[in-house]
Scaffold this active site. Sequence first.
Site, PDB file in Angstrom:
ATOM      1  N   ASP A   1      50.828  43.495  46.172  1.00  0.00           N
ATOM      2  CA  ASP A   1      50.230  44.397  47.170  1.00  0.00           C
ATOM      3  C   ASP A   1      50.374  45.860  46.755  1.00  0.00           C
ATOM      4  O   ASP A   1      51.356  46.243  46.136  1.00  0.00           O
ATOM      5  CB  ASP A   1      50.911  44.156  48.531  1.00  0.00           C
ATOM      6  CG  ASP A   1      50.082  44.707  49.680  1.00  0.00           C
ATOM      7  OD1 ASP A   1      48.880  45.006  49.475  1.00  0.00           O
ATOM      8  OD2 ASP A   1      50.639  44.857  50.784  1.00  0.00           O
TER       9      ASP A   1
ATOM     10  N   ASN B   1      41.220  38.067  53.176  1.00  0.00           N
ATOM     11  CA  ASN B   1      40.670  39.203  52.418  1.00  0.00           C
ATOM     12  C   ASN B   1      39.138  39.293  52.480  1.00  0.00           C
ATOM     13  O   ASN B   1      38.561  40.320  52.109  1.00  0.00           O
ATOM     14  CB  ASN B   1      41.144  39.173  50.954  1.00  0.00           C
ATOM     15  CG  ASN B   1      42.594  39.607  50.781  1.00  0.00           C
ATOM     16  OD1 ASN B   1      43.315  39.104  49.910  1.00  0.00           O
ATOM     17  ND2 ASN B   1      43.070  40.544  51.602  1.00  0.00           N
TER      18      ASN B   1
HETATM   19  C1  IPE Z   1      48.191  40.061  50.859  1.00  0.00           C
HETATM   20  O1  IPE Z   1      47.928  41.419  50.824  1.00  0.00           O
HETATM   21  C2  IPE Z   1      47.162  39.304  50.075  1.00  0.00           C
HETATM   22  C3  IPE Z   1      47.172  39.512  48.625  1.00  0.00           C
HETATM   23  C4  IPE Z   1      48.048  40.231  47.962  1.00  0.00           C
HETATM   24  C5  IPE Z   1      46.144  38.821  47.887  1.00  0.00           C
HETATM   25  P1  IPE Z   1      47.066  42.134  51.963  1.00  0.00           P
HETATM   26  O2  IPE Z   1      46.991  43.571  51.597  1.00  0.00           O
HETATM   27  O3  IPE Z   1      45.785  41.416  52.152  1.00  0.00           O
HETATM   28  O4  IPE Z   1      47.972  41.897  53.252  1.00  0.00           O
HETATM   29  P2  IPE Z   1      48.022  42.665  54.652  1.00  0.00           P
HETATM   30  O5  IPE Z   1      46.612  42.773  55.139  1.00  0.00           O
HETATM   31  O6  IPE Z   1      48.614  44.010  54.393  1.00  0.00           O
HETATM   32  O7  IPE Z   1      48.904  41.825  55.516  1.00  0.00           O
HETATM   33  C1  IPE Z   2      46.471  43.929  46.833  1.00  0.00           C
HETATM   34  O1  IPE Z   2      46.293  45.300  46.965  1.00  0.00           O
HETATM   35  C2  IPE Z   2      45.269  43.257  46.241  1.00  0.00           C
HETATM   36  C3  IPE Z   2      44.534  42.358  47.161  1.00  0.00           C
HETATM   37  C4  IPE Z   2      44.878  42.075  48.366  1.00  0.00           C
HETATM   38  C5  IPE Z   2      43.312  41.768  46.657  1.00  0.00           C
HETATM   39  P1  IPE Z   2      45.561  45.918  48.240  1.00  0.00           P
HETATM   40  O2  IPE Z   2      44.105  45.991  47.940  1.00  0.00           O
HETATM   41  O3  IPE Z   2      45.920  45.171  49.458  1.00  0.00           O
HETATM   42  O4  IPE Z   2      46.182  47.378  48.269  1.00  0.00           O
HETATM   43  P2  IPE Z   2      46.604  48.204  49.545  1.00  0.00           P
HETATM   44  O5  IPE Z   2      47.526  47.348  50.353  1.00  0.00           O
HETATM   45  O6  IPE Z   2      45.341  48.529  50.284  1.00  0.00           O
HETATM   46  O7  IPE Z   2      47.273  49.416  48.987  1.00  0.00           O
HETATM   47 MG    MG Z   3      47.383  45.349  50.834  1.00  0.00          MG
END
Ligand code: IPE
Ligand code: IPE
Ligand code: MG
Length: 252
Positions: free
Chosen positions: A30, A78
């Site tokens: 994340d 997602n």
């Molecule tokens: C969790 O991260 C999913 C992945 C890393 C693929 P998210 O960024 O989607 O999670 P939330 O929305 O902060 O809970």
């Molecule tokens: C994790 O990084 C990747 C996926 C969930 C695909 P994020 O895209 O959630 O990054 P933040 O949380 O917005 O910084």
């Molecule tokens: Mg995220």
Amino acid sequence: MSVTTKQEAVYKKYGIDADAIPEHVAIIMDGNGRWAKKRLMPRNFGHNAGRKALKLALKNCTLLGVKHLTAYTFSTENWRRPEEEVAFLMKLLKTAIFEEVPEMKKEGVRIKFLGDLTGLPQELQDQCHSAMAELDGNTRIQLNIMLNYGSRNEILNGVKSLLKNPPQDIDTLTEDDISKSLYTADMPDPEILIRTSGEYRISNYLLWQIAYTEIFILDILWPDFDLEALANVIAQYQKRDRRYGGLTDEDS
Ligand code: IPE
Ligand code: IPE
Ligand code: MG
């Protein structure tokens, strides 16, 4: 276990015990978006950097002797992101699989794409299946790419498969039967779960499998996750007292 010189040097540097390497490390990767934002760049720039960080994590897990790396890559939630970001991620996945499989083949990496693959674009599904087939004989490390994965959905699918083929006597159903009905059927539960970017939540990841997993929430953003971060987690994990509801040796 046999330890290479390079491995030995890393174990020594970070204070890692070669005899207590975790078999299975799960990661919630994340923070790509925030990493890009800090650089005044679009979110997709962060996803490209995230791809590189996963490649590095795989290399470092292999170096440290971890046998399973389970990376949360795209969740069932997602899809709620803007269409353009989702399309970018699907394209990134296709490119990454295409470009990385030959090297993974040489490096002894087995790959599994786990999740509801039927919900993915057909071309990506086909690519996932051929990559899995191509790397199937490898045994050095298994990389699990959790794709269109949601733990509740996984459990629901497991329950459906059990109900379709129930034991004669329902009372004989065991916890192990449930474990075996999940995507992670043939692997040990993770000893370690890492979440980068400082968020204190599980986000529908491996709910059944992490019953007794040691959790590490790191403040660093996923694209910055390097050998030092991983090695420090493993060293700290080895110092934790895993009681499983019992008492420590000295208290019992
Ligand atoms: C969790 O991260 C999913 C992945 C890393 C693929 P998210 O960024 O989607 O999670 P939330 O929305 O902060 O809970
Ligand atoms: C994790 O990084 C990747 C996926 C969930 C695909 P994020 O895209 O959630 O990054 P933040 O949380 O917005 O910084
Ligand atoms: Mg995220």
